[in-house]
Design a protein around this motif. Structure first.
Motif, PDB file in Angstrom:
ATOM      1  N   UNK A   4      58.577 -23.684  61.615  1.00  0.00           N
ATOM      2  CA  UNK A   4      58.205 -23.900  63.048  1.00  0.00           C
ATOM      3  C   UNK A   4      58.523 -25.147  63.604  1.00  0.00           C
ATOM      4  N   UNK A   5      59.781 -25.140  64.346  1.00  0.00           N
ATOM      5  CA  UNK A   5      60.128 -26.445  64.999  1.00  0.00           C
ATOM      6  C   UNK A   5      59.746 -26.647  66.278  1.00  0.00           C
ATOM      7  N   UNK A   6      59.346 -27.697  66.843  1.00  0.00           N
ATOM      8  CA  UNK A   6      58.789 -27.906  68.120  1.00  0.00           C
ATOM      9  C   UNK A   6      59.494 -29.174  68.890  1.00  0.00           C
ATOM     10  N   UNK A  26      63.281 -19.359  60.999  1.00  0.00           N
ATOM     11  CA  UNK A  26      62.962 -20.592  61.872  1.00  0.00           C
ATOM     12  C   UNK A  26      62.878 -20.122  63.236  1.00  0.00           C
ATOM     13  N   UNK A  27      61.685 -20.584  63.761  1.00  0.00           N
ATOM     14  CA  UNK A  27      61.299 -20.428  65.231  1.00  0.00           C
ATOM     15  C   UNK A  27      61.073 -21.783  65.720  1.00  0.00           C
ATOM     16  N   UNK A  28      61.572 -21.836  67.042  1.00  0.00           N
ATOM     17  CA  UNK A  28      61.747 -23.022  68.195  1.00  0.00           C
ATOM     18  C   UNK A  28      60.961 -22.893  69.086  1.00  0.00           C
ATOM     19  N   UNK A  29      60.063 -23.842  69.466  1.00  0.00           N
ATOM     20  CA  UNK A  29      59.092 -23.904  70.716  1.00  0.00           C
ATOM     21  C   UNK A  29      59.649 -25.001  71.646  1.00  0.00           C
ATOM     22  N   UNK A  30      59.252 -25.035  72.694  1.00  0.00           N
ATOM     23  CA  UNK A  30      59.909 -25.955  73.758  1.00  0.00           C
ATOM     24  C   UNK A  30      58.733 -25.852  74.947  1.00  0.00           C
ATOM     25  N   UNK A  31      58.954 -26.890  75.918  1.00  0.00           N
ATOM     26  CA  UNK A  31      57.989 -26.753  76.850  1.00  0.00           C
ATOM     27  C   UNK A  31      58.873 -26.473  78.489  1.00  0.00           C
ATOM     28  N   UNK A  32      59.958 -26.588  78.464  1.00  0.00           N
ATOM     29  CA  UNK A  32      60.760 -26.645  79.682  1.00  0.00           C
ATOM     30  C   UNK A  32      61.860 -25.550  79.616  1.00  0.00           C
ATOM     31  N   UNK A  72      69.837 -16.749  66.058  1.00  0.00           N
ATOM     32  CA  UNK A  72      69.723 -17.310  64.644  1.00  0.00           C
ATOM     33  C   UNK A  72      68.320 -17.868  64.659  1.00  0.00           C
ATOM     34  N   UNK A  73      67.558 -18.309  65.549  1.00  0.00           N
ATOM     35  CA  UNK A  73      66.346 -18.719  65.619  1.00  0.00           C
ATOM     36  C   UNK A  73      65.307 -18.085  66.485  1.00  0.00           C
ATOM     37  N   UNK A  74      64.122 -17.844  66.084  1.00  0.00           N
ATOM     38  CA  UNK A  74      63.143 -17.304  67.102  1.00  0.00           C
ATOM     39  C   UNK A  74      62.780 -18.521  68.153  1.00  0.00           C
ATOM     40  N   UNK A  75      62.368 -17.827  69.177  1.00  0.00           N
ATOM     41  CA  UNK A  75      62.172 -18.856  70.270  1.00  0.00           C
ATOM     42  C   UNK A  75      60.887 -18.586  71.370  1.00  0.00           C
ATOM     43  N   UNK A  76      60.141 -19.641  71.690  1.00  0.00           N
ATOM     44  CA  UNK A  76      59.034 -19.352  72.698  1.00  0.00           C
ATOM     45  C   UNK A  76      58.717 -20.699  73.149  1.00  0.00           C
ATOM     46  N   UNK A  77      57.852 -20.599  74.438  1.00  0.00           N
ATOM     47  CA  UNK A  77      57.348 -21.575  74.920  1.00  0.00           C
ATOM     48  C   UNK A  77      56.127 -22.162  74.130  1.00  0.00           C
ATOM     49  N   UNK A  78      55.636 -23.423  73.870  1.00  0.00           N
ATOM     50  CA  UNK A  78      54.598 -23.771  73.329  1.00  0.00           C
ATOM     51  C   UNK A  78      53.475 -23.616  74.423  1.00  0.00           C
ATOM     52  N   UNK A  79      52.265 -23.029  73.802  1.00  0.00           N
ATOM     53  CA  UNK A  79      51.197 -22.594  74.693  1.00  0.00           C
ATOM     54  C   UNK A  79      50.510 -23.880  75.039  1.00  0.00           C
ATOM     55  N   UNK A  80      49.609 -23.763  76.407  1.00  0.00           N
ATOM     56  CA  UNK A  80      48.879 -24.947  76.652  1.00  0.00           C
ATOM     57  C   UNK A  80      47.868 -25.212  75.555  1.00  0.00           C
ATOM     58  N   UNK A  81      47.553 -26.659  75.603  1.00  0.00           N
ATOM     59  CA  UNK A  81      46.775 -27.058  74.115  1.00  0.00           C
ATOM     60  C   UNK A  81      45.396 -26.871  74.453  1.00  0.00           C
ATOM     61  N   UNK A  82      45.072 -25.696  74.436  1.00  0.00           N
ATOM     62  CA  UNK A  82      43.676 -25.133  74.385  1.00  0.00           C
ATOM     63  C   UNK A  82      43.331 -24.624  72.845  1.00  0.00           C
ATOM     64  N   UNK A  83      42.362 -24.933  72.193  1.00  0.00           N
ATOM     65  CA  UNK A  83      42.509 -24.372  70.806  1.00  0.00           C
ATOM     66  C   UNK A  83      42.522 -23.189  70.302  1.00  0.00           C
ATOM     67  N   UNK A 138      52.235 -17.910  61.318  1.00  0.00           N
ATOM     68  CA  UNK A 138      51.920 -17.956  60.035  1.00  0.00           C
ATOM     69  C   UNK A 138      52.977 -19.065  59.231  1.00  0.00           C
ATOM     70  N   UNK A 139      53.170 -19.974  59.871  1.00  0.00           N
ATOM     71  CA  UNK A 139      54.309 -21.048  59.313  1.00  0.00           C
ATOM     72  C   UNK A 139      54.225 -21.639  58.031  1.00  0.00           C
ATOM     73  N   UNK A 140      55.053 -21.777  57.278  1.00  0.00           N
ATOM     74  CA  UNK A 140      55.040 -22.714  55.928  1.00  0.00           C
ATOM     75  C   UNK A 140      54.816 -24.419  56.251  1.00  0.00           C
TER      76      UNK A 140
END
Length: 418
Positions: free
Chosen positions: A51-53, A79-85, A99-110, A121-123
């Motif tokens: 997982x790469x953010x 590999x999955x990459x997240x971003x905010x914008x 070649x990579x999975x991709x999604x937005x990072x969720x809001x920082x709530x637990x 389930x990242x390594x």
């Protein structure tokens, strides 16, 4: 306990955050899409891998060489990459396609971070530069996912901000499994915030490992060949408040070099139309990249209103001004033009790239300018003196080459955690 109150305040502020998202969607419609991903629902997540953010465009570009090497060295791990914008999302898809999975990072709530981590389930989780969130790091630790802060940087200004909320952030910094930090000065700042000495290595910046694509250079050469023998300079990644002095400097330059061409590349897409109007109001003739046209002899400004072509714009120029530095934005990546052998201009606000800009300045590859008059004078000086301009550009290229090697150290460190 501080993290509990942080989460509570975040939750209470969520309606305001969503209103801000609506406002941004009004200005840039891409913000109106894929809201479910901001609540850890949907997205192209590829479980059981890396997982790469990367928060936005700059971090995505910086991460690209690392991600390419991870895909090549560990083909068995998705590999999955997240971003905010949205611009970061577009950049990721442009760089890697499917070649990579991709999604937005969720809001920082637990519970949102927990849901994302459970689905991924990242390594290992690799966070680029300084995009740290207390619940993200805490939930990774709870799930037993090692967290790497890659190409880590921390300006004195950012460190002061963290120190104001030290009870909240110290556990977050202490929980990091490995920090690959850009400089010794930044390592001291990270240590003061709680990063363990045994969990930190000064690797230098992976941005030095930039290798301009031959295809990009060839495409730029074809563009430039069609423009005729005219001087070309670029103002890249400009912010609101910087375009006016850049255009003023260009008008002054045209008095001595009437055939000069300015490539103007705003940092944010939502500003493209506004900057185009600003150019027209200044009385300068304009051609827009988004319209598919190339500058003619009478055109004085080429507006780079496209995504993912910054290196190609740089490769067309004789020298570069890097934006985010005339206003208190901290500057942007000075190494991109330096790697292409361009002398670099910067405003006085360089705190995001303090060490890198100092290296270039000490080598004679970067000159600081404070206003339009100083900018025009230095652009003119370099255009009038081919030898001085080429000497400054070559000095910058040598700085880039002399500091390469951080990427390999980073990759080896990540491999030890997989």
């Amino acid at each position: 306990m501080p993290r509990f109150f942080y989460s509570l305040i975040f939750l209470l502020c969520l309606p305001l955050i969503l209103l801000r998202l609506l406002y941004r969607a009004w200005r840039a419609p891409a913000y109106a899409r894929r809201w479910a991903e901001r609540f850890a629902l949907g997205g192209d997540l590829r479980a059981g891998g890396i997982w790469v953010h990367a928060v936005s465009v700059g971090e995505s570009i910086a991460a690209a060489p690392m991600v390419r090497e991870l895909l090549a060295r560990h083909p068995e791990l998705p590999v999955t990459m997240t971003c905010m914008t949205p611009t970061g999302s577009e950049q990721i898809r442009k760089l890697f396609g499917d070649r990579v999975g991709h999604a937005y990072l969720p809001y920082d709530l637990p519970w949102l971070q927990r849901r994302l981590i459970r689905r991924l389930a990242p390594r290992v989780a690799i966070i680029m530069e300084t995009e740290l969130w207390p619940n993200l790091v805490a939930e990774c630790r709870r799930a037993g996912v090692p967290v790497v802060l890659a190409n880590a940087r921390l300006s004195e200004r950012s460190a002061r901000g963290y120190r104001r909320v030290l009870p909240l952030v110290r556990p977050m910094f202490a929980a990091l499994d490995w920090v690959a930090v850009q400089s010794a000065a930044e390592a001291q700042r990270f240590a003061a915030l709680g990063v363990r000495d045994t969990a930190m290595t000064v690797t230098g910046s992976i941005k030095f490992d930039l290798k301009p694509s031959p295809a990009v250079i060839e495409a730029a050469a074809q563009w430039r060949a069609g423009w005729g023998q005219r001087p070309v300079w670029i103002a890249a990644s400009t912010h609101a408040g910087e375009d006016e002095p850049v255009l003023q400097a260009h008008r002054q330059l045209l008095e001595r070099h009437p055939r000069a061409l300015l490539i103007l590349v705003p940092r944010h897409p939502e500003r493209f139309d506004g900057v185009a109007r600003l150019v027209q109001q200044s009385g300068l003739s304009l051609v827009r990249r988004s319209r598919g046209a190339q500058p003619g002899e009478a055109d004085q400004v080429f507006l780079g209103d496209s995504m993912g072509e910054l290196m190609q714009f740089y490769a067309c120029a004789d020298l570069a001004f890097v934006g985010g530095s005339l206003i208190p934005g901290g500057g942007h990546n000075y190494l991109e033009p330096a790697a292409l052998g361009l002398p670099v201009l910067s405003g006085p606000h360089r705190f995001n790239f303090a060490e890198i800009s100092q290296l270039l300045e000490q080598a004679g590859a970067l000159v600081e300018v404070a206003d339009a008059a100083a900018m025009a004078a230095q652009v003119q000086a370099w255009l009038d003196d081919d030898v001085a301009r080429e000497r400054a550009g070559e000095a910058g290229r040598k700085v880039v080459e002399a500091n390469q090697g951080a990427l390999e150290q980073l990759l080896q460190g990540i491999s030890r955690l997989l």
